[in-house]
Design a protein around this motif. Structure first.
Motif, PDB file in Angstrom:
ATOM      1  N   GLN A 165      22.879  -8.591  18.308  1.00  0.00           N
ATOM      2  CA  GLN A 165      23.608  -8.596  17.073  1.00  0.00           C
ATOM      3  C   GLN A 165      24.891  -7.901  17.620  1.00  0.00           C
ATOM      4  O   GLN A 165      25.133  -7.088  18.576  1.00  0.00           O
ATOM      5  N   ARG A 166      25.995  -8.210  16.650  1.00  0.00           N
ATOM      6  CA  ARG A 166      27.392  -7.494  16.828  1.00  0.00           C
ATOM      7  C   ARG A 166      27.326  -6.127  17.078  1.00  0.00           C
ATOM      8  O   ARG A 166      26.634  -5.370  15.971  1.00  0.00           O
ATOM      9  N   PRO A 167      27.722  -5.282  17.859  1.00  0.00           N
ATOM     10  CA  PRO A 167      27.784  -4.008  17.945  1.00  0.00           C
ATOM     11  C   PRO A 167      29.147  -3.526  16.891  1.00  0.00           C
ATOM     12  O   PRO A 167      30.175  -3.623  17.223  1.00  0.00           O
ATOM     13  N   PHE A 216      30.527 -10.113   4.630  1.00  0.00           N
ATOM     14  CA  PHE A 216      29.538  -8.764   5.367  1.00  0.00           C
ATOM     15  C   PHE A 216      28.165  -9.255   5.148  1.00  0.00           C
ATOM     16  O   PHE A 216      27.593  -9.041   6.406  1.00  0.00           O
ATOM     17  N   LEU A 217      27.550  -9.431   4.308  1.00  0.00           N
ATOM     18  CA  LEU A 217      26.182  -9.645   4.035  1.00  0.00           C
ATOM     19  C   LEU A 217      25.779 -10.811   4.917  1.00  0.00           C
ATOM     20  O   LEU A 217      24.763 -11.086   5.309  1.00  0.00           O
ATOM     21  N   ARG A 218      26.541 -11.836   5.023  1.00  0.00           N
ATOM     22  CA  ARG A 218      26.015 -12.981   5.721  1.00  0.00           C
ATOM     23  C   ARG A 218      26.054 -12.648   7.331  1.00  0.00           C
ATOM     24  O   ARG A 218      25.033 -13.397   7.851  1.00  0.00           O
ATOM     25  N   GLU A 219      26.915 -11.661   7.833  1.00  0.00           N
ATOM     26  CA  GLU A 219      27.057 -11.311   9.188  1.00  0.00           C
ATOM     27  C   GLU A 219      25.709 -10.615   9.310  1.00  0.00           C
ATOM     28  O   GLU A 219      24.918 -10.704  10.389  1.00  0.00           O
ATOM     29  N   LEU A 221      22.566 -13.124   9.544  1.00  0.00           N
ATOM     30  CA  LEU A 221      22.404 -13.569  10.849  1.00  0.00           C
ATOM     31  C   LEU A 221      21.933 -12.878  11.843  1.00  0.00           C
ATOM     32  O   LEU A 221      21.182 -13.189  12.738  1.00  0.00           O
ATOM     33  N   ASP A 222      22.622 -11.674  11.846  1.00  0.00           N
ATOM     34  CA  ASP A 222      21.985 -10.723  13.013  1.00  0.00           C
ATOM     35  C   ASP A 222      20.541 -10.335  12.560  1.00  0.00           C
ATOM     36  O   ASP A 222      19.695 -10.301  13.641  1.00  0.00           O
ATOM     37  N   ASN A 223      20.120 -10.376  11.360  1.00  0.00           N
ATOM     38  CA  ASN A 223      18.687  -9.963  11.001  1.00  0.00           C
ATOM     39  C   ASN A 223      17.781 -11.079  11.517  1.00  0.00           C
ATOM     40  O   ASN A 223      16.813 -11.154  12.190  1.00  0.00           O
ATOM     41  N   THR A 246      27.713 -11.183  22.939  1.00  0.00           N
ATOM     42  CA  THR A 246      27.990 -12.117  22.002  1.00  0.00           C
ATOM     43  C   THR A 246      26.503 -12.254  21.260  1.00  0.00           C
ATOM     44  O   THR A 246      25.529 -11.758  21.670  1.00  0.00           O
ATOM     45  N   GLY A 247      26.607 -13.264  20.147  1.00  0.00           N
ATOM     46  CA  GLY A 247      25.433 -13.416  19.318  1.00  0.00           C
ATOM     47  C   GLY A 247      25.587 -14.304  18.397  1.00  0.00           C
ATOM     48  O   GLY A 247      26.726 -14.782  18.026  1.00  0.00           O
ATOM     49  N   LEU A 248      24.413 -14.613  17.588  1.00  0.00           N
ATOM     50  CA  LEU A 248      24.574 -15.520  16.397  1.00  0.00           C
ATOM     51  C   LEU A 248      25.773 -15.402  15.511  1.00  0.00           C
ATOM     52  O   LEU A 248      26.383 -16.468  15.096  1.00  0.00           O
ATOM     53  N   SER A 249      25.831 -14.322  15.022  1.00  0.00           N
ATOM     54  CA  SER A 249      27.041 -13.997  13.975  1.00  0.00           C
ATOM     55  C   SER A 249      28.369 -14.099  14.885  1.00  0.00           C
ATOM     56  O   SER A 249      29.317 -14.595  14.120  1.00  0.00           O
ATOM     57  N   GLN A 250      28.641 -13.690  16.118  1.00  0.00           N
ATOM     58  CA  GLN A 250      29.706 -14.084  16.798  1.00  0.00           C
ATOM     59  C   GLN A 250      30.054 -15.239  16.899  1.00  0.00           C
ATOM     60  O   GLN A 250      31.349 -15.901  16.421  1.00  0.00           O
ATOM     61  N   VAL A 251      29.089 -16.276  17.182  1.00  0.00           N
ATOM     62  CA  VAL A 251      29.454 -17.722  17.342  1.00  0.00           C
ATOM     63  C   VAL A 251      29.571 -18.406  16.063  1.00  0.00           C
ATOM     64  O   VAL A 251      29.946 -19.718  15.938  1.00  0.00           O
ATOM     65  N   SER A 252      29.171 -17.978  15.012  1.00  0.00           N
ATOM     66  CA  SER A 252      28.968 -18.412  13.626  1.00  0.00           C
ATOM     67  C   SER A 252      30.238 -18.129  12.786  1.00  0.00           C
ATOM     68  O   SER A 252      30.417 -18.608  11.578  1.00  0.00           O
TER      69      SER A 252
END
Length: 179
Positions: free
Chosen positions: A119-121, A158-161, A164-166, A145-151
C-alpha cells in the motif's frame, strides 16, 4: 520469501538505475539550492519511517504546505495535492513525470522499511485521519508501488485509495504483485 524478492528486486532496480543517479543529482543541484536527496516521514509497518527520494521541490517545501492549504485540490480527505504546485522545481516536474524521484526508495526496501509492492506510504498526519475501518492498513509494510499507485494514485478519491490498499492487503499474492 517476500523479503528475498524485495532484496533481489531492489538490487536489480538499483543496478539498473544507478547510472542515472549522477545525472539526476547534477540536474537537481544545478536547478535549485538544497540537498539532492530528501527524507520524508511516512508510515510503514505501524511506525514512522523516513523514505528517501530525489528532491523535486524547493528546499523547505514541507513547512509551506500550511500556507498553500487553500490551493489543495483534494477536498475529500487529508491528502494534499496541487496540480501546478508552486513548490515544484523545473527539474522536479521532469523527474516526477518519469518517476525518477522514487528510485532512492530502493534504499528503504534494502533496509526492510518498505516492500517493492504494497500500500502507499502516507504521512503520519494523513494516517491519523484514516477512518476506523482502514486504520489497519498503516500496520502493514508499505510499498514503493502498489495497487492504488497503478490505479490512479493521487487522482483517486481518498476512500477509493484506501479501498484499493485494503483490497491489496486482503488478496496479497504473487500474481497480484506481478499485475
Amino acid at each position: 520469501m517476500n523479503r528475498l524478492i524485495d532484496i533481489f528486486g531492489a538490487i536489480t532496480v538499483l543496478l539498473a538505475s544507478l547510472s542515472l543517479w549522477p545525472f539526476v543529482a547534477l540536474a537537481i543541484k544545478l536547478g535549485s539550492r538544497g540537498p539532492v536527496l530528501v527524507r520524508l516521514a511516512r508510515v510503514s509497518g505501524g511506525r514512522t519511517i523516513y523514505v528517501y527520494k530525489f528532491r523535486s521541490m524547493i528546499d523547505g517545501a514541507h513547512p509551506m504546505k500550511a500556507q498553500l492549504r487553500h490551493l489543495n485540490e483534494r477536498t475529500d480527505g487529508p491528502f494534499f495535492k496541487i496540480k501546478n504546485d508552486p513548490r515544484l522545481t523545473k527539474v522536479g516536474r521532469i523527474i516526477r513525470k518519469f518517476r525518477l524521484d522514487e528510485f532512492p526508495q530502493v534504499i528503504n526496501v534494502l533496509r526492510g522499511e518498505l516492500s517493492l509492492v504494497g500500500q502507499r506510504p502516507h504521512e503520519p498526519e494523513e494516517v491519523a485521519q484514516y477512518p476506523q475501518e482502514y486504520r489497519h492498513i498503516a500496520s502493514a509494510k508499505a510499498g514503493v508501488t502498489g495497487l492504488s499507485q497503478v490505479s490512479g494514485a493521487s487522482s483517486l478519491p481518498f476512500l477509493r485509495e484506501l479501498e484499493l490498499d485494503n483490497y491489496y492487503l486482503k488478496h496479497k499474492s504473487w500474481r497480484l504483485n506481478l499485475k
